[in-house]
Design an enzyme around this catalytic site. Structure first.
Site, PDB file in Angstrom:
ATOM      1  N   HIS A  38      -3.927   5.814 -11.095  1.00 47.33           N
ATOM      2  CA  HIS A  38      -5.002   6.497 -10.381  1.00 47.33           C
ATOM      3  C   HIS A  38      -4.353   7.532  -9.471  1.00 47.33           C
ATOM      4  CE1 HIS A  38      -7.530   2.672 -11.113  1.00 47.33           C
ATOM      5  NE2 HIS A  38      -7.833   3.586 -12.019  1.00 47.33           N
ATOM      6  N   GLU A  80      -1.299  -4.343  -6.173  1.00 50.14           N
ATOM      7  CA  GLU A  80      -2.031  -3.571  -5.172  1.00 50.14           C
ATOM      8  C   GLU A  80      -1.176  -3.553  -3.905  1.00 50.14           C
ATOM      9  OE1 GLU A  80      -4.878  -1.992  -5.550  1.00 50.14           O
ATOM     10  OE2 GLU A  80      -5.552  -2.745  -7.500  1.00 50.14           O
ATOM     11  N   GLU A 110      -3.835   7.024  -5.710  1.00 50.68           N
ATOM     12  CA  GLU A 110      -3.104   5.842  -5.256  1.00 50.68           C
ATOM     13  C   GLU A 110      -1.620   6.164  -5.386  1.00 50.68           C
ATOM     14  OE1 GLU A 110      -4.736   2.558  -7.479  1.00 50.68           O
ATOM     15  OE2 GLU A 110      -6.783   3.095  -6.905  1.00 50.68           O
ATOM     16  N   HIS A 153      -0.659   0.038  -7.872  1.00 51.11           N
ATOM     17  CA  HIS A 153      -1.920   0.640  -7.435  1.00 51.11           C
ATOM     18  C   HIS A 153      -2.012   0.594  -5.912  1.00 51.11           C
ATOM     19  CE1 HIS A 153      -4.189   0.818 -11.401  1.00 51.11           C
ATOM     20  NE2 HIS A 153      -3.080   0.160 -11.726  1.00 51.11           N
TER      21      HIS A 153
END
Length: 607
Positions: free
Chosen positions: A206, A431, A209, A339
């Protein structure tokens, strides 16, 4: 004559001469040629990559240095260096290497009195990169955000600094033509070594990110410099593992996010690619196929083929296509996709086993392996696994900083599920924090928080069993199936018959089967004090029987079919010319040259 050519004004000399090295008789003759036109558009064609190196190298041939009333030819070593680092950019465009940059034909060795047309450029680059490297074995990491061109330069500079253990290669291009550049680390770069596991790390899927992208750039520099320093741990990782690092899977989206910057970037601006596609929803939904058919006795729950409906009904992003092809081309064992937006490790399945349930625990057959893989990263991170309910990611504090993906939130078409169901690769989603675009002041602290976790993750690949499946003559058997009793998910052997199967400590019944061979089984004891054990198998040739077994399912034949409608194969559509000869459709960049009435540069067409 004095150098008056507009695109050659920054060469390290002031006079040139005609005829030049390739035969242009005058300045006007040169400026009307396709060679000079190529130099004028090369920056745009390659999106700034290899610029101005290619242009200066071309000028040294098309407008050569004149000294003491004679032509000074450029050095062959300069040409070879540029060609080695830039030819992939031409191949990505399906463009041939320009004939006038033929290193053997138009360049000479130092013994013949050559000069280096890139000497001044290198001096300027050394000054510009002084804060990135001291020129020795140590690397000083620059904790600022890097543009795409800066990222390409750093990766190539790192590979040039450690050529015996690293190289860069491209897996494809983004929608806007930017390279998806990978840096590889291995004691034998460019080759798969028997029994050496391969891993991949992917950042910036993404575009907004961005922390993962920076961490992977730092990791590449760190691996190179620490290997040269003699760091035994880093040397052991690189000497026993083949590591592939893709810092940016979505360079187009990153440019949108970076144009807004840390303070103004929203939650979604730059997330998608240039087609407005979310790349983590763009992969084939093999998980639904797995759920629909898991009760069938003969249904294979691994290496599920990509259904033709995916190619017919979905807009497939070039970035997705490139990564799918990459996954199919290397025997990856584990993978991490970095991410941002939370502080947690997510593992498959990402799609709920009940479509109407948005949050439902949906484990894979390898649930315990995935939990241990996720725990390895989370436990090595100083805050991800603690139980502080005030921290970022506090909703996962009671889970130790890891979660099943579908239990967090369910979605189809994710990359991690695709890795697991289409290949041998176990991928987790990392994450890295609640701020998708942290300030530059946070880059150094984040590197310190994640460095050990990244290294521990890479070392995890040496768990379970590995070995070679051979026939009675000692030849490796490709595509043999490795099964573990009680786990309905198999892996297959690589090109030379070697395999890697992640397993937790304990007693396991392992079976191997291959079409046309007898089946073999072994009882394996994996004690806790032994991380990886070698287990080889020898299979005997037997006549094939036309019974319905593991290998006679028609769907399995479709696994090798990739892009069956050639949607991504440029120049594949052929048509007949006026005289009946076969004519190949020209690539998109041909319009740069064909509309100006100049002699067509067919030397730029491959083949």
């Amino acid at each position: 004559m004095e150098m008056v050519l507009g695109y050659c004004q920054d060469v390290p000399y002031s006079h040139t001469t005609f005829p030049n090295i390739v035969g242009h008789r005058s300045r006007q003759d040169l400026e009307m040629g396709a060679e000079y036109l190529l130099l004028s558009v090369i920056h745009a064609l390659l999106n700034g990559e290899c610029s101005p190196d290619i242009r200066l190298l071309g000028c040294s041939v098309l407008a050569p240095r004149c000294q003491d009333n004679r032509i000074m030819k450029p050095c062959r070593s300069s040409c070879e260096m540029v060609k080695k680092s830039c030819i992939h950019a031409f191949e990505a465009l399906q463009m041939a290497w320009p004939y006038f940059l033929d290193c053997d034909r138009f360049f000479v060795g130092s013994e013949e009195g050559c000069y280096d047309p890139l000497s001044e450029l290198r001096e300027k680059q050394e000054v510009a990169f002084a804060d990135i490297s001291d020129g020795g074995v140590f690397t000083i990491l620059r904790f600022t955000y890097h543009t795409n061109s800066q990222m390409f330069s750093i990766l190539k500079k790192t590979a040039a600094k450690c050529p015996h253990i690293s190289q860069t290669y491209s897996i494809g291009r983004s929608v806007q033509g930017k390279d998806l550049l990978v840096i590889e680390f291995s004691d034998n770069p460019g080759q798969h070594d028997l029994l050496e596991p391969e891993i991949k790390l992917i950042g910036n899927m993404h575009g907004n990110e961005v922390l993962g992208r920076q961490l992977l750039i730092y990791l590449a520099q760190y691996l190179c410099s620490e290997y040269l320093r003699g760091n035994e741990r880093i040397q052991s990782i690189i000497n026993t593992t083949r590591i592939h690092i893709l810092p940016s899977m979505n360079p187009d989206g990153y440019e949108i996010a970076a144009s807004e910057g840390h303070e103004y970037n929203g939650w979604t601006s730059g997330r998608a690619n240039a087609q407005s596609l979310d790349l983590n929803r763009n992969f084939p939904d093999l998980t639904s196929i797995f759920y629909n058919r898991r009760r069938f006795r003969h249904f294979r729950s691994d290496h599920i083929p990509i259904p033709e409906s995916y190619w017919m009904n979905k807009v497939v992003a070039p970035e997705t296509y490139a990564v799918m092809k990459w996954i199919r081309s290397y025997p990856f064992v584990i993978s991490a996709s970095l991410h941002g937006g939370e502080l947690v490790i997510s593992y498959p399945f990402d799609l709920s086993r009940q479509p109407q349930e948005e949050r439902m625990y949906s484990p894979t057959p390898d649930e315990q392996i995935f939990r241990r893989l996720a725990r390895t990263y989370a436990d090595a991170h100083p805050t991800m696994s603690n139980n502080d309910t005030e921290r970022c990611g506090a909703s996962f504090a009671n889970k130790g900083g890891i979660t099943n993906g579908a239990q967090w939130y369910s979605f189809a078409g994710g990359m991690s599920d695709f890795n697991y169901l289409h290949s041998n690769c176990y991928e987790i989603t990392v994450e890295l924090g609640c701020d998708k675009f942290p300030s530059e002041e946070e880059l150094y602290p984040e590197w310190l928080r994640n460095k050990e976790a990244l290294l521990s993750f890479m070392e995890f690949v040496h768990r379970g069993i590995k070995g070679i499946v051979k026939d009675e003559h000692g030849n490796g058997i490709k595509g043999a199936t490795i099964s573990v009793k009680g786990m309905r998910h198999d892996i297959t052997t690589a090109e030379d018959g070697d395999y890697w199967r992640l397993l937790n400590p304990g007693v396991h019944i392992v079976s191997v089967a291959a079409s046309g061979y007898s089946k073999a089984s072994k009882r394996i004891n994996l004690p806790r004090n032994i991380q990886v054990r070698r287990v080889d198998f020898v299979l005997k040739k037997v006549p094939r029987e036309p019974s319905l077994d593991y290998f006679n399912i028609p769907e399995l034949d479709n696994y090798e079919r990739f892009d069956p409608f050639n949607q991504f194969e440029q120049n594949s559509r052929r048509e007949l010319g006026e005289n009946g000869e076969e004519r190949i459709e020209k690539p998109w960049w041909w319009a740069y040259f064909s509309q100006l009435g100049i002699s067509a540069p067919t030397w730029l067409l491959q083949n």
